[in-house]
Motif scaffolding. Structure first.
Motif, mmCIF file in Angstrom:
data_model
loop_
_atom_site.group_PDB
_atom_site.id
_atom_site.type_symbol
_atom_site.label_atom_id
_atom_site.label_comp_id
_atom_site.label_asym_id
_atom_site.label_seq_id
_atom_site.Cartn_x
_atom_site.Cartn_y
_atom_site.Cartn_z
ATOM 1 N N UNK A 366 53.040 33.868 -57.450
ATOM 2 C CA UNK A 366 52.271 34.929 -58.097
ATOM 3 C C UNK A 366 52.160 36.168 -57.227
ATOM 4 N N UNK A 367 52.282 37.326 -57.865
ATOM 5 C CA UNK A 367 52.135 38.594 -57.176
ATOM 6 C C UNK A 367 53.427 39.222 -56.698
ATOM 7 N N UNK A 368 54.538 38.459 -56.728
ATOM 8 C CA UNK A 368 55.804 39.010 -56.243
ATOM 9 C C UNK A 368 56.554 39.773 -57.318
ATOM 10 N N UNK A 369 56.214 39.545 -58.595
ATOM 11 C CA UNK A 369 56.809 40.314 -59.681
ATOM 12 C C UNK A 369 58.290 40.040 -59.876
ATOM 13 N N UNK A 370 58.973 41.014 -60.510
ATOM 14 C CA UNK A 370 60.407 40.905 -60.776
ATOM 15 C C UNK A 370 61.173 41.351 -59.535
ATOM 16 N N UNK A 371 61.985 40.459 -58.993
ATOM 17 C CA UNK A 371 62.834 40.768 -57.854
ATOM 18 C C UNK A 371 64.281 40.546 -58.289
ATOM 19 N N UNK A 372 65.136 41.515 -58.051
ATOM 20 C CA UNK A 372 66.528 41.389 -58.489
ATOM 21 C C UNK A 372 67.477 41.515 -57.302
ATOM 22 N N UNK A 373 68.642 40.909 -57.453
ATOM 23 C CA UNK A 373 69.751 41.126 -56.543
ATOM 24 C C UNK A 373 70.909 41.700 -57.341
ATOM 25 N N UNK A 374 71.595 42.667 -56.760
ATOM 26 C CA UNK A 374 72.769 43.244 -57.399
ATOM 27 C C UNK A 374 73.986 42.437 -56.945
ATOM 28 N N UNK A 375 74.655 41.794 -57.894
ATOM 29 C CA UNK A 375 75.763 40.897 -57.575
ATOM 30 C C UNK A 375 77.023 41.395 -58.264
ATOM 31 N N UNK A 376 78.111 41.460 -57.505
ATOM 32 C CA UNK A 376 79.384 41.928 -58.049
ATOM 33 C C UNK A 376 79.885 40.932 -59.088
ATOM 34 N N UNK A 377 80.375 41.443 -60.227
ATOM 35 C CA UNK A 377 80.621 40.587 -61.378
ATOM 36 C C UNK A 377 81.717 39.543 -61.141
ATOM 37 N N UNK A 378 82.705 39.821 -60.295
ATOM 38 C CA UNK A 378 83.724 38.803 -60.055
ATOM 39 C C UNK A 378 83.129 37.594 -59.333
ATOM 40 N N UNK A 379 82.120 37.828 -58.504
ATOM 41 C CA UNK A 379 81.440 36.718 -57.844
ATOM 42 C C UNK A 379 80.607 35.933 -58.850
ATOM 43 N N UNK A 380 79.962 36.629 -59.785
ATOM 44 C CA UNK A 380 79.186 35.957 -60.825
ATOM 45 C C UNK A 380 80.068 35.053 -61.660
ATOM 46 N N UNK A 381 81.305 35.489 -61.896
ATOM 47 C CA UNK A 381 82.216 34.727 -62.742
ATOM 48 C C UNK A 381 82.913 33.612 -61.982
ATOM 49 N N UNK A 382 82.569 33.434 -60.719
ATOM 50 C CA UNK A 382 83.156 32.365 -59.934
ATOM 51 C C UNK A 382 84.421 32.749 -59.220
#
Length: 591
Positions: A366-382
């Motif tokens: 609680x209290x940390x809110x929305x935290x995002x990481x920017x990830x390159x899409x080729x890495x997301x796709x494996x």
């Protein structure tokens, strides 16, 4: 049932004999440290807290103290036993947001039977589709009895007849005479209930959850969210979905909180009634929603509305988010819209869970809110960093928190090997709240639950510094020419074009007449102008090509064509099936 005339309106005018159950009382709070769920209700009934049911305008129509709930549940248990119901038999319940459903659910527990919450009709598909879905789930769970609200008699009775199941509306059931009798004593490792996931339609899987698993999960997420004095729940989530049933009803009982409820259909018609209810809450609010709930509220605010005058969201301590991919842009739009009413971005509490783990797997502190990481899409796709034939593109991936108490999370590759930090793979979890298995489906159970108790969630994600990040469903991934593409990336890209919003687009893979795999993009279109439709089709195709580097099939479809699950999420699998079978109307190119 009391009438609206007895109730104070939302601006506080008038006198009302109805008072909600208190947020706090003198009963010491126990964090779901009970052996069984009936024991949890027995304890909660010693206090003054309870459930409070509201009408479409958020006006209180039925306060329901836990003591009264327990009395009604025991009466229901005696009626079930008088009808010959035995421990381990299933009692199917159409899960209306109403005190009757809650009493019958606990009545089945007291009788040793397994309650099975089943969905209400949705706007998509109509009467026949609902009857078919209900009949399929009834056949799967093989219940002794189906109980339902009287207004659904024609639907429920038809479904029960098709499945060969005895049925009765719950008002008639309440008139049955039954003498009090000895009740069976549940054991921690007995099955408590069966939960069907929101996507359970043609091939439903009933998740079997024990009392031990349930109470472990209730305690775990209570500790994660730091439930304490002054906290009060507010919910519109359906009781047939795991977040609504476990997180917003059973947790309320297990952790002795008071809660206020709107019916899901009332929220759909008047979303801002949810925020009105939060505003009137005199405690610190804990309320959950999938992303689309926050989205629809922000969109309903007109330029003429003074949100600071109408709402007071300053006491909203936990604005939970889960059940679907969390959209940081939607969350930011909600903050931008309601900051003037006192809403704080730090109140957002992302989480991740699924019915097969009872509910919660990970919760953000609680209290940390929305935290995002920017990830390159080729890495997301494996893929690897070298697999780039176009400019680098990044997606914001939301932090879904840390594993809850007594839960382990691991990320595994296709070969089952455990992956390192920030490597994308399948999310697996293991803990005391993982299901026993799917009811009467050993093959499906074995496919996702191994001998060591590790559950393959079917979701893709990665771990970073002990936090879990979810990137999508493995079965949704679109594989074109050996490259992986996430449908969410395609859908979000199209949403950036003017005139479209979340839920208007469904992307999935199809096979062309030439035998090639290609993405199909179904887009709900609101214009009848042929030239504008042609322009939109071209703009969508170019947008997808720019984002993914691939060509796609674009189909414009009428508004409200795309199917949703019973919890309101877009169902890509169902959209694909309906499209391939020709059941979704598409606008002709020349139309």
């Amino acid at each position: 049932m009391r009438t609206d005339r007895d109730v104070m309106d939302h601006e506080g005018r008038g006198a009302s004999p109805l008072q909600p159950t208190p947020t706090d009382d003198d009963l010491p709070r126990r964090y779901a440290d009970f052996e069984t769920m009936p024991e949890a209700l027995d304890y909660a009934a010693r206090g003054l807290r309870g459930l409070n049911f509201h009408d479409a305008r958020g006006q209180l129509v039925r306060p329901y103290p836990f003591a009264e709930l327990r009395e009604d549940a025991l009466a229901a248990a005696h009626r079930l036993i008088a009808r010959g119901v035995r421990p381990g038999e299933r009692i199917a319940l159409v899960a209306e947001t109403a005190p009757e459903f809650v009493a019958l659910f606990f009545g089945a527990l007291y009788a040793g039977a397994w309650p099975v919450p089943l969905p209400l009709p949705t706007s998509f598909g109509g009467r026949d589709a609902y009857i078919d879905q209900l009949a399929t789930q009834l056949t799967s769970c093989d219940p002794r009895l189906l109980l339902y609200p009287a207004e659904l008699d024609t639907f429920a009775a038809a479904a029960a007849a098709a499945a060969g199941v005895e049925s009765q509306d719950w008002s008639a059931f309440a008139l049955d005479d039954a003498e009090p009798t000895a009740l069976p004593k549940a054991q921690p490792d007995d099955i408590a209930y069966l939960q069907y996931s929101s996507g359970s339609t043609r091939f439903p899987h009933g998740v079997a959850v024990t009392h031990r698993a349930l109470l472990s999960n209730l305690a775990a997420h209570a500790h994660s969210m730091k439930i304490g004095p002054g906290d009060r729940g507010v919910s519109w989530l359906p009781f047939y979905h795991d977040m609504g049933l476990v997180g917003c009803m059973l947790s309320i009982v297990g952790n002795q909180m008071s809660a206020d409820y709107l019916k899901t259909e009332d929220f759909a018609r008047r979303p801002l009634a949810w925020l009105d209810l939060v505003s009137r809450n005199q405690g610190t609010t804990m309320s959950y929603s999938p992303t689309f709930g926050y989205d629809i509220c922000a969109r309903r605010v007109s330029s003429q509305m003074d949100v600071a005058e109408r709402f007071d969201l300053s006491r909203w301590r936990v604005a939970g988010n889960g059940a679907d991919m969390i959209r940081p842009d939607v969350m930011q739009a909600f903050v931008d819209t309601f900051a003037a009413a006192g809403f704080k971005a730090s109140s957002f509490l992302p989480s991740y869970g699924l019915a097969e783990a009872t509910l919660a797997v990970s919760v953000m502190p609680p209290g940390e809110g929305i935290v995002v990481e920017m990830v390159e899409e080729t890495l997301l796709a494996g893929g690897g960093p070298g697999e780039r034939d176009r400019p680098q593109r990044y997606r914001a991936v939301v932090n879904c928190g840390k594993p809850v108490r007594d839960m382990e999370v691991a990320i595994r590759g296709d070969d089952g090997s455990r992956l390192s930090e920030r490597e994308v793979g399948k999310v697996h979890c293991r803990g005391t709240s993982v299901m026993v298995g799917y009811f009467r489906d050993e093959e499906a159970t074995a496919a996702c639950l191994d001998a060591d108790g590790w559950l393959d969630t079917g979701d893709m994600g990665y771990l970073s510094d002990g936090y879990l990040y979810i990137v999508g469903r493995a079965k949704d991934m679109i594989i074109i020419n050996g490259k992986n593409h996430w449908p969410q990336d395609i859908e979000w890209a199209v949403e950036q074009l003017p005139g479209f919003k979340a839920g208007d687009i469904a992307a999935f893979s199809i096979t062309t007449p030439g035998g090639e795999e290609t993405p199909a993009v179904l887009v709900q279109c609101r214009t009848s102008d042929a030239a504008e439709r042609a322009r939109l089709r071209g703009a969508i195709r170019e947008r997808v090509r720019a984002i993914t580097g691939i060509n796609c099939v674009v189909e414009l479809v009428p508004p409200r064509s795309l199917p949703r699950t019973s919890s309101g999420k877009l169902s890509r699998a169902k959209a694909r099936n309906l499209y391939l079978s020709g059941e979704i109307q598409t606008y002709d190119i020349a139309a």
